[in-house]
Motif scaffolding. Structure first.
Motif, mmCIF file in Angstrom:
data_model
loop_
_atom_site.group_PDB
_atom_site.id
_atom_site.type_symbol
_atom_site.label_atom_id
_atom_site.label_comp_id
_atom_site.label_asym_id
_atom_site.label_seq_id
_atom_site.Cartn_x
_atom_site.Cartn_y
_atom_site.Cartn_z
ATOM 1 N N LEU A 71 0.839 -1.216 0.000
ATOM 2 C CA LEU A 71 0.000 0.000 0.000
ATOM 3 C C LEU A 71 0.865 1.255 0.000
ATOM 4 C CD1 LEU A 71 -2.812 -0.746 2.612
ATOM 5 C CD2 LEU A 71 -2.946 -0.812 0.142
ATOM 6 N N VAL A 74 2.424 1.834 -3.491
ATOM 7 C CA VAL A 74 1.465 2.347 -4.491
ATOM 8 C C VAL A 74 1.167 3.829 -4.234
ATOM 9 C CG1 VAL A 74 -0.915 2.161 -5.294
ATOM 10 C CG2 VAL A 74 0.436 0.107 -4.996
ATOM 11 N N MET A 75 1.002 4.183 -2.970
ATOM 12 C CA MET A 75 0.678 5.580 -2.658
ATOM 13 C C MET A 75 1.893 6.497 -2.847
ATOM 14 S SD MET A 75 -2.456 5.480 -2.223
ATOM 15 C CE MET A 75 -2.643 7.222 -1.958
ATOM 16 N N ILE A 76 3.094 5.971 -2.569
ATOM 17 C CA ILE A 76 4.312 6.769 -2.812
ATOM 18 C C ILE A 76 4.458 7.033 -4.307
ATOM 19 C CG2 ILE A 76 6.845 6.602 -2.847
ATOM 20 C CD1 ILE A 76 6.772 5.543 -0.034
#
Lengths: 111, 564
Positions: A71, A74-76
């Motif tokens: 998670l 993906v967010m980075i």
């Protein structure tokens, strides 16, 4: 290395990787280097950019439990893409500084 | 009807996005705020501004409080007791004489205060197969066991958070259904958006603010939609998954209810956890000893952790059991690894087995959305994802209006004027309502009866005012120009956000120098800094909107040059 250092490295690799991927696109290269005599080595930039994104993933997995790391990664990536897009739209010259000499082809030197 | 697949997809994307986009704005924006709901609670309820605490001693601190100060909720008793009680078996048991049947206590790594409560048994139920409980809850200071006032509105967790999944519209559960429909249309909008976006990779990083507003709005719409595509997809999808079994596909409570009830009985038998009371009064052994044993067993499995959730079922009965769940602060899945003890002896009765693959996936998807984990970077990245979603929808509105407003102006249509006013209401208006509520929270006296209700009214009233303002000022849109309400509401937002920070300082003494440097308390400092950031952005945008864009300046220059 502690968790925050791994995460900092993950963010840096992601921003750099996204930056190189952006520079591998002709339109963005022209925003960053308007001079006609410099061309990007697109393949090098794309491959190295992708490797840096993978390296960023490795750092995330070093920092956290795998379910969390995926998670975070993906967010980075999303954050890094926004940072690069906003830099390109406001201060494109800044991206020039993250592009290594080896990835730039001087048209005149080939003549 | 459509001359091609892509055109059909564009139609779906445009109209589903427009109609349900206003709801999606609420979901994304308040969803983003909900990431820090507990921190907003601390800001709104100053007496709870202390460090988060682990679960306190049940025997010494919680049990006395629950036994002496927990009572069935008055409103719930009035509403549900007549429905649950069988009048043929005798008179209705008075509220304060209902026997307690279960206790629970819940905390997270972000909660200074402890939420606890219980279920009180209806002695003569109409339908014995139902739960037949009237509930009660208390908020406890875990340092001292003091019961705190529970009537102050937790603006983060009891207002902003539910707003993002039920719009605070509880009649017939309509809010859940509308949000569900909006989430579903978001999934459709994402798929159709990918189909209609011709240069998804070539324009991945493209944002050209110097171009015409229509073009730059579309750039920003595409960019914010694509870079956070996994976030948008997973949050819409998991939002649907979370409520699917309760509202959208409640098979286990409707068509399959007999099977579900039978399964619960068999499950209880298999686990050795009694489904019903024995009717024999037996005192409870030390729960603290059970907590120690649970922690020892988690550590032995290389999963050392704190208690997140604790329940006592069939209180005071021979069949009573205590369930202790681990706080899932180090992983995505929710609390788990439950260990169940026989309450009368304290011996371990059952340990939850490893979850099956389907259950594991469900727990992961649910946990991914509900984010009980302790990971501050990921929390901020979630805020970014939520705000990118809001920007994506807002720029979709702007693009819709910009594409049509000149044409509507020529034809004398009002469509883009209405859409623009609604866009102002759901973009700047919604943020103003949220910040206005925080300002009201600091201005209204703490002992005002029903203070929380007043805060809710302020929220709705401010939002309604911004809507009235947006429509009132929307005439220029009908002439193909910009609605000045955008700019004016940006300035209003900036002023309100700064006022909220100043009022927090004046009314509590917690200014930023104190909360950041001298007596660090990040929950409050974070809210204050976010408000200041919001004010800066609002002023910057307001200033930009006052001046013509580069594109408009160039157009004017071109027109002047032609004229000359």
């Amino acid at each position: 290395m502690n968790e925050s250092l791994w995460l900092t490295a993950a963010v840096l690799f992601a921003v750099l990787g996204m930056g190189w991927l952006a520079l591998s696109l002709r339109t963005h290269w022209q925003q960053v280097c308007p001079q006609q005599d410099l061309n990007p080595r697109e393949g090098h930039l794309r491959a190295s950019g992708a490797c840096l994104l993978l390296l960023s993933a490795v750092c995330c997995f070093e920092a956290d439990h795998p379910s969390m790391a995926v998670l975070v990664w993906v967010m980075i990536l999303a954050m890094a893409a926004v940072v690069v897009a906003m830099t390109l739209s406001s201060h494109p010259g800044l991206l020039r500084s993250i592009c290594p000499r080896a990835f730039i082809e001087d048209v005149h030197s080939q003549d | 009807m459509f001359n091609g697949f892509r055109i059909a997809m564009t139609w779906v994307h445009t109209w589903f996005g427009l109609v349900l986009g206003f709801v999606l704005m609420v979901c994304f924006f308040f969803g983003a705020l909900s990431v820090f709901d507990r921190e907003i609670d601390r800001w709104a309820i100053p007496e709870t501004r202390f460090e988060p605490q682990p679960m306190p001693s049940f025997d010494r601190l919680l049990l006395p409080v629950l036994e002496q100060q927990l009572s069935p909720d008055e409103q719930e008793y009035a509403a549900n007791m007549p429905k649950l009680h069988d009048a043929g078996k005798g008179p209705m048991t008075p509220r304060l004489e209902l026997p307690v049947d279960e206790y629970w206590a819940y905390t997270t790594h972000r909660d200074p205060v402890l939420a606890a409560g219980g279920g009180f048994r209806v002695p003569h139920p109409k339908d014995p197969t139902l739960e037949n409980h009237i509930h009660g809850r208390v908020t406890i200071d875990p340092r001292s066991g003091t019961v705190l006032r529970d009537d102050a509105l937790k603006i983060g967790s009891d207002w902003f958070y539910p707003l993002h999944y039920k719009l605070q519209w509880e009649w017939k559960d309509l809010g859940y259904w509308i949000v569900g429909l909006a989430a579903f249309s978001m999934l459709a909008a994402l798929v159709t958006g990918v189909i209609i976006h011709r240069k998804i990779f070539r324009e991945f990083f493209t944002f050209r603010p110097w171009k015409q507003t229509q073009r730059s709005a579309l750039d920003l719409h595409n960019m914010t939609g694509v870079v956070a595509l996994p976030f948008h997809f997973f949050f819409s999808f998991t939002g649907l998954v979370i409520f699917a079994s309760f509202f959208y596909f409640p098979l286990s409570h409707t068509l399959l209810k007999p099977l579900h009830d039978q399964h619960a009985v068999l499950e209880a038998q298999r686990a050795g956890l009694p489904y019903e009371r024995a009717g024999v009064a037996v005192p409870m052994a030390s729960v603290d000893a059970m907590v120690r044993e649970a922690k020892r067993r988690w550590a032995a499995r290389d999963m050392a952790g704190e208690v997140g959730f604790l329940t006592v079922t069939h209180v005071g009965d021979a069949n009573s059991f205590v369930s202790i769940y681990r706080a899932g602060s180090d992983r995505v899945s929710l609390v788990g690894e439950g260990i169940h003890f026989k309450a009368s002896t304290g011996e371990v009765q059952y340990e939850d087995p490893p979850r099956a693959a389907v259950s594991e996936i469900n727990e992961f998807l649910t946990g991914l959305h509900l984010q009980h984990f302790e990971h501050w970077l990921l929390r901020w990245l979630y805020v970014l994802g939520g705000l990118l979603g809001a920007v994506c929808i807002a720029t979709g509105f702007v693009f819709f209006v910009e594409k049509r407003k000149r044409q509507h102006a020529k034809m004398g249509g009002q469509g883009s004027r209405v859409v623009d006013a609604l866009a102002v209401t759901t973009v700047t208006g919604m943020v103003i309502a949220a910040v206005g509520m925080l300002v009201a929270n600091r201005l209204l006296p703490i002992d005002l009866p029903g203070k929380g209700d007043w805060e809710k009214w302020v929220f709705w009233a401010v939002w309604a005012l911004t809507m009235a303002h947006a429509f009132w000022r929307s005439a220029p849109v009908a002439q193909g120009r910009l609605n000045p309400a955008w700019c004016e509401q940006c300035w209003a937002l900036g002023v309100l956000a700064i006022a909220a920070v100043l009022l927090n300082w004046v009314t509590t003494g917690d200014h930023l120098i104190k909360t950041v440097f001298t007596d660090t308390y990040w929950a409050v400092a974070g809210v204050d800094l976010s408000l200041l950031g919001c004010a800066l952005i609002a002023f910057w945008v307001g200033r930009k909107l006052m001046r013509p864009t580069t594109y408009e300046k160039n157009a004017v220059n071109r027109a002047l040059a032609l004229h000359e």
